[in-house]
Write a protein that holds these residues in place. Sequence first.
Motif, mmCIF file in Angstrom:
data_model
loop_
_atom_site.group_PDB
_atom_site.id
_atom_site.type_symbol
_atom_site.label_atom_id
_atom_site.label_comp_id
_atom_site.label_asym_id
_atom_site.label_seq_id
_atom_site.Cartn_x
_atom_site.Cartn_y
_atom_site.Cartn_z
ATOM 1 N N GLY A 137 -0.255 -3.458 -4.290
ATOM 2 C CA GLY A 137 -1.235 -3.563 -4.089
ATOM 3 C C GLY A 137 -1.579 -4.681 -3.126
ATOM 4 O O GLY A 137 -0.588 -5.576 -2.815
ATOM 5 N N THR A 177 0.736 -1.135 0.131
ATOM 6 C CA THR A 177 -0.114 -0.170 -0.157
ATOM 7 C C THR A 177 0.853 1.241 -0.162
ATOM 8 O O THR A 177 2.202 1.202 0.160
ATOM 9 C CB THR A 177 -1.037 -0.072 1.361
ATOM 10 O OG1 THR A 177 -0.076 0.083 2.644
ATOM 11 C CG2 THR A 177 -1.742 -1.104 1.491
ATOM 12 N N ASP A 210 -3.178 -7.444 -3.040
ATOM 13 C CA ASP A 210 -2.970 -8.793 -3.566
ATOM 14 C C ASP A 210 -1.650 -9.058 -4.533
ATOM 15 O O ASP A 210 -1.623 -10.077 -4.743
ATOM 16 C CB ASP A 210 -4.322 -9.211 -4.311
ATOM 17 C CG ASP A 210 -4.563 -8.287 -5.565
ATOM 18 O OD1 ASP A 210 -3.785 -7.475 -5.723
ATOM 19 O OD2 ASP A 210 -5.762 -8.535 -6.140
ATOM 20 N N SER A 226 -1.313 -7.729 -7.161
ATOM 21 C CA SER A 226 -1.563 -7.945 -8.602
ATOM 22 C C SER A 226 -1.064 -6.535 -9.372
ATOM 23 O O SER A 226 -0.830 -6.677 -10.538
ATOM 24 C CB SER A 226 -2.936 -7.877 -9.126
ATOM 25 O OG SER A 226 -3.706 -6.606 -8.472
ATOM 26 N N ARG A 227 -0.476 -5.497 -8.837
ATOM 27 C CA ARG A 227 -0.027 -4.425 -9.513
ATOM 28 C C ARG A 227 1.355 -4.556 -9.628
ATOM 29 O O ARG A 227 2.005 -4.450 -8.681
ATOM 30 C CB ARG A 227 -0.277 -2.972 -8.740
ATOM 31 C CG ARG A 227 -0.166 -1.645 -9.283
ATOM 32 C CD ARG A 227 -0.209 -0.591 -8.554
ATOM 33 N NE ARG A 227 0.092 0.617 -9.072
ATOM 34 C CZ ARG A 227 1.241 1.284 -8.910
ATOM 35 N NH1 ARG A 227 2.210 0.787 -8.565
ATOM 36 N NH2 ARG A 227 1.484 2.204 -9.539
#
Length: 199
Positions: A168, A116, A170, A172-173
């Motif tokens: 991200g 984050t 999860d 994914s980014r």
Amino acid sequence: MTKVLVLYYSSYGHTEQMAQAIAEGARSAGADVDIRRVPETAPREVAQNAGFKLDQSASVAVVDELPDYDAIIVGTGTRYGRISSQMAAFLDQTGGLWMRGALNGKVGAAFTSTATQHGGQETTLFSIITNLMHLGLTIVGLPYSFQGQMTLEEITGGSPYGATTIAGGDGSRMPSENELDGARHQGRLVAETAAKLSS
């Protein structure tokens, strides 16, 4: 020719991508660059079950090769606002280099990846930088000469203390082009600074 080591740990490939961009930037300044990763310390079965990216192309680093470089750029994903245990285990083996002053006067820098925006980017960079300063390295950050970290047009990593990316929650980014540009900018600055100090 200035020799630069990009030393990283990456569980899922985010920090690996940043390491490659850092290396591109250092090479653009004429440096001879090696990319190395620290050993995985998690048991193989645990790493596989967690989906770790185990097929990374960089060879595994050896502590004794660190003095061969003019600059060392260290990157790892954050773990609760600090460096990963894999990177810590590697740096904990540098006591002999510290005792001999083998890295005194070299250039150092840090980069990281967090889940984050506020998940420990700057504290992780400082965790890395603290190790490098104890080892006698002169630190180069990511100054505001890289204007990309000033943007409000997109969510982006970047800090005056080093290049960063946001993965991200999860994972994914992957790093954005702006974040990769920041990594390239820092890599170039480190190589240029090391060349100036060694001339």
